[in-house]
Design a protein around this motif. Structure first.
Motif, PDB file in Angstrom:
ATOM      1  N   VAL A 114       0.497  -1.320  -0.538  1.00  0.00           N
ATOM      2  CA  VAL A 114       0.130   0.220   0.074  1.00  0.00           C
ATOM      3  C   VAL A 114       0.765   1.532  -0.049  1.00  0.00           C
ATOM      4  O   VAL A 114       0.574   2.402  -0.224  1.00  0.00           O
ATOM      5  CB  VAL A 114      -1.152  -0.233   1.091  1.00  0.00           C
ATOM      6  CG1 VAL A 114      -1.476   1.373   1.524  1.00  0.00           C
ATOM      7  CG2 VAL A 114      -1.726  -1.319   0.675  1.00  0.00           C
ATOM      8  N   ASP A 115       1.845   0.970   0.583  1.00  0.00           N
ATOM      9  CA  ASP A 115       2.614   2.457   0.529  1.00  0.00           C
ATOM     10  C   ASP A 115       4.123   2.871  -0.291  1.00  0.00           C
ATOM     11  O   ASP A 115       4.194   3.353  -0.293  1.00  0.00           O
ATOM     12  CB  ASP A 115       3.694   2.014   2.131  1.00  0.00           C
ATOM     13  CG  ASP A 115       3.009   2.891   3.705  1.00  0.00           C
ATOM     14  OD1 ASP A 115       2.263   2.861   3.425  1.00  0.00           O
ATOM     15  OD2 ASP A 115       4.047   1.686   4.205  1.00  0.00           O
ATOM     16  N   ALA A 116       3.800   1.554  -1.082  1.00  0.00           N
ATOM     17  CA  ALA A 116       4.741   0.818  -1.819  1.00  0.00           C
ATOM     18  C   ALA A 116       3.895   2.026  -3.210  1.00  0.00           C
ATOM     19  O   ALA A 116       5.101   2.155  -4.657  1.00  0.00           O
ATOM     20  CB  ALA A 116       5.473  -0.338  -2.419  1.00  0.00           C
ATOM     21  N   VAL A 117       2.794   1.332  -3.670  1.00  0.00           N
ATOM     22  CA  VAL A 117       2.014   1.912  -5.389  1.00  0.00           C
ATOM     23  C   VAL A 117       0.937   2.962  -5.643  1.00  0.00           C
ATOM     24  O   VAL A 117       0.188   3.047  -3.714  1.00  0.00           O
ATOM     25  CB  VAL A 117       1.655   0.221  -5.294  1.00  0.00           C
ATOM     26  CG1 VAL A 117       2.671  -0.847  -6.288  1.00  0.00           C
ATOM     27  CG2 VAL A 117       0.299  -0.272  -4.855  1.00  0.00           C
ATOM     28  N   LYS A 118       0.849   3.268  -5.940  1.00  0.00           N
ATOM     29  CA  LYS A 118      -0.284   4.458  -5.729  1.00  0.00           C
ATOM     30  C   LYS A 118      -1.773   3.335  -6.396  1.00  0.00           C
ATOM     31  O   LYS A 118      -2.322   4.518  -7.133  1.00  0.00           O
ATOM     32  CB  LYS A 118       0.117   5.431  -6.770  1.00  0.00           C
ATOM     33  CG  LYS A 118       1.587   6.049  -6.520  1.00  0.00           C
ATOM     34  CD  LYS A 118       1.633   7.738  -6.898  1.00  0.00           C
ATOM     35  CE  LYS A 118       2.352   7.848  -6.046  1.00  0.00           C
ATOM     36  NZ  LYS A 118       3.044   8.389  -5.131  1.00  0.00           N
ATOM     37  N   VAL A 119      -2.045   2.816  -6.781  1.00  0.00           N
ATOM     38  CA  VAL A 119      -3.434   1.982  -7.145  1.00  0.00           C
ATOM     39  C   VAL A 119      -3.891   1.396  -5.911  1.00  0.00           C
ATOM     40  O   VAL A 119      -3.037   0.609  -5.060  1.00  0.00           O
ATOM     41  CB  VAL A 119      -2.665   1.043  -8.428  1.00  0.00           C
ATOM     42  CG1 VAL A 119      -2.113   1.474 -10.036  1.00  0.00           C
ATOM     43  CG2 VAL A 119      -1.682  -0.359  -7.797  1.00  0.00           C
ATOM     44  N   PRO A 120      -4.913   0.986  -6.429  1.00  0.00           N
ATOM     45  CA  PRO A 120      -5.603  -0.043  -5.273  1.00  0.00           C
ATOM     46  C   PRO A 120      -5.993  -0.959  -4.733  1.00  0.00           C
ATOM     47  O   PRO A 120      -4.279  -1.808  -5.387  1.00  0.00           O
ATOM     48  CB  PRO A 120      -7.059   0.435  -5.314  1.00  0.00           C
ATOM     49  CG  PRO A 120      -7.073   0.836  -6.372  1.00  0.00           C
ATOM     50  CD  PRO A 120      -5.895   1.228  -7.285  1.00  0.00           C
ATOM     51  N   VAL A 121      -4.530  -1.162  -3.752  1.00  0.00           N
ATOM     52  CA  VAL A 121      -3.845  -3.235  -3.051  1.00  0.00           C
ATOM     53  C   VAL A 121      -5.641  -4.061  -2.651  1.00  0.00           C
ATOM     54  O   VAL A 121      -6.455  -3.206  -2.383  1.00  0.00           O
ATOM     55  CB  VAL A 121      -3.215  -2.928  -2.337  1.00  0.00           C
ATOM     56  CG1 VAL A 121      -3.313  -4.043  -1.661  1.00  0.00           C
ATOM     57  CG2 VAL A 121      -2.184  -1.947  -2.569  1.00  0.00           C
ATOM     58  N   ILE A 122      -5.614  -5.290  -3.502  1.00  0.00           N
ATOM     59  CA  ILE A 122      -6.247  -6.209  -3.591  1.00  0.00           C
ATOM     60  C   ILE A 122      -5.891  -7.349  -1.835  1.00  0.00           C
ATOM     61  O   ILE A 122      -4.439  -8.117  -2.794  1.00  0.00           O
ATOM     62  CB  ILE A 122      -6.914  -6.735  -4.106  1.00  0.00           C
ATOM     63  CG1 ILE A 122      -8.010  -5.654  -5.337  1.00  0.00           C
ATOM     64  CG2 ILE A 122      -8.379  -8.072  -3.804  1.00  0.00           C
ATOM     65  CD1 ILE A 122      -8.276  -6.465  -6.187  1.00  0.00           C
ATOM     66  N   GLY A 132      -4.765  -1.115   5.384  1.00  0.00           N
ATOM     67  CA  GLY A 132      -4.854  -0.175   3.683  1.00  0.00           C
ATOM     68  C   GLY A 132      -5.222  -0.715   2.667  1.00  0.00           C
ATOM     69  O   GLY A 132      -5.193  -0.401   1.953  1.00  0.00           O
ATOM     70  N   ALA A 133      -5.706  -2.424   3.017  1.00  0.00           N
ATOM     71  CA  ALA A 133      -6.466  -2.802   1.381  1.00  0.00           C
ATOM     72  C   ALA A 133      -7.524  -2.148   0.691  1.00  0.00           C
ATOM     73  O   ALA A 133      -8.386  -1.915   1.919  1.00  0.00           O
ATOM     74  CB  ALA A 133      -5.939  -4.564   1.560  1.00  0.00           C
ATOM     75  N   ALA A 134      -7.623  -1.830  -0.174  1.00  0.00           N
ATOM     76  CA  ALA A 134      -9.173  -1.146  -0.650  1.00  0.00           C
ATOM     77  C   ALA A 134      -9.899  -2.525  -1.065  1.00  0.00           C
ATOM     78  O   ALA A 134     -10.984  -2.188  -0.667  1.00  0.00           O
ATOM     79  CB  ALA A 134      -8.976  -0.228  -1.940  1.00  0.00           C
TER      80      ALA A 134
END
Length: 178
Positions: free
Chosen positions: A21-29, A47-49
């Motif tokens: 979550v901290d490393a990317v700018k897209v939603p995380v599953i 922080g998962a979407a």
């Protein structure tokens, strides 16, 4: 586990989610090791979407899980799954069976991915025809199946209701601690 061969170095889902979550700018599953609503809530708090739940759905009537696999899942205990490479050539978690016990769950004798599945296919077909899962990949997460044979829609509603309660409880505890 396609980027590295050392399964001992693989982080667990709950350690990995906040890092991704901290490393990317897209939603995380979040996926892996999440078998009930509390796990869903934990992944969301980290922080998962969204969350993908796998093993919990394998006994749902809509699942195409084989009778041999269903029986193994229904009889599963919490400590009878291991990482194995003998069915695919890559590490995956499954319920212990004869092939894993005889070759060792992680075996240098396993053909590489994807050839391992073809190598074991004749043994698997013969064993399954006889009602045995001795040579079948009985995929299962560590949490196993926490809910029995319920429709997928009902299971989804139960997972979400439990997750919501856990999130409210967490929110109330956090507010109380302030």
């Amino acid at each position: 586990m396609f980027l590295a061969g050392d399964v001992a170095a693989q982080p667990g889902t709950m350690a990995l989610v906040p890092r991704v979550v901290d490393a990317v700018k897209v939603p995380v599953i979040a996926a892996g090791g999440i078998g009930d609503g509390r796990g869903v809530a934990a992944a969301l708090v980290l922080g998962a979407a969204a969350v993908q739940v796998g093993t919990a759905y394998l006994l749902c009537p809509e699942a195409l899980t084989s009778p041999v696999h269903r029986r193994a899942l229904a009889e599963q205990t919490m400590d009878d799954t291991v990482l194995t490479n003998v069915f695919t050539g890559r590490a995956a978690r499954g319920r212990r069976n004869r092939l894993m016990d005889e070759l060792g769950p992680m075996s240098s004798l396993a053909p590489s991915f994807p050839d391992a599945a073809n190598a074991v296919a004749p043994l698997r077909a013969a064993a399954e025809a006889a009602g045995s899962g001795d040579f079948s990949p009985l995929w299962s997460g560590q949490a196993g199946v926490m809910v029995g044979d319920v429709p997928a829609g009902q299971l989804t509603r139960e997972l979400m209701a439990t997750a919501r309660r856990a999130l409210v409880d967490t929110s109330n505890r956090t507010a109380h601690e302030r």
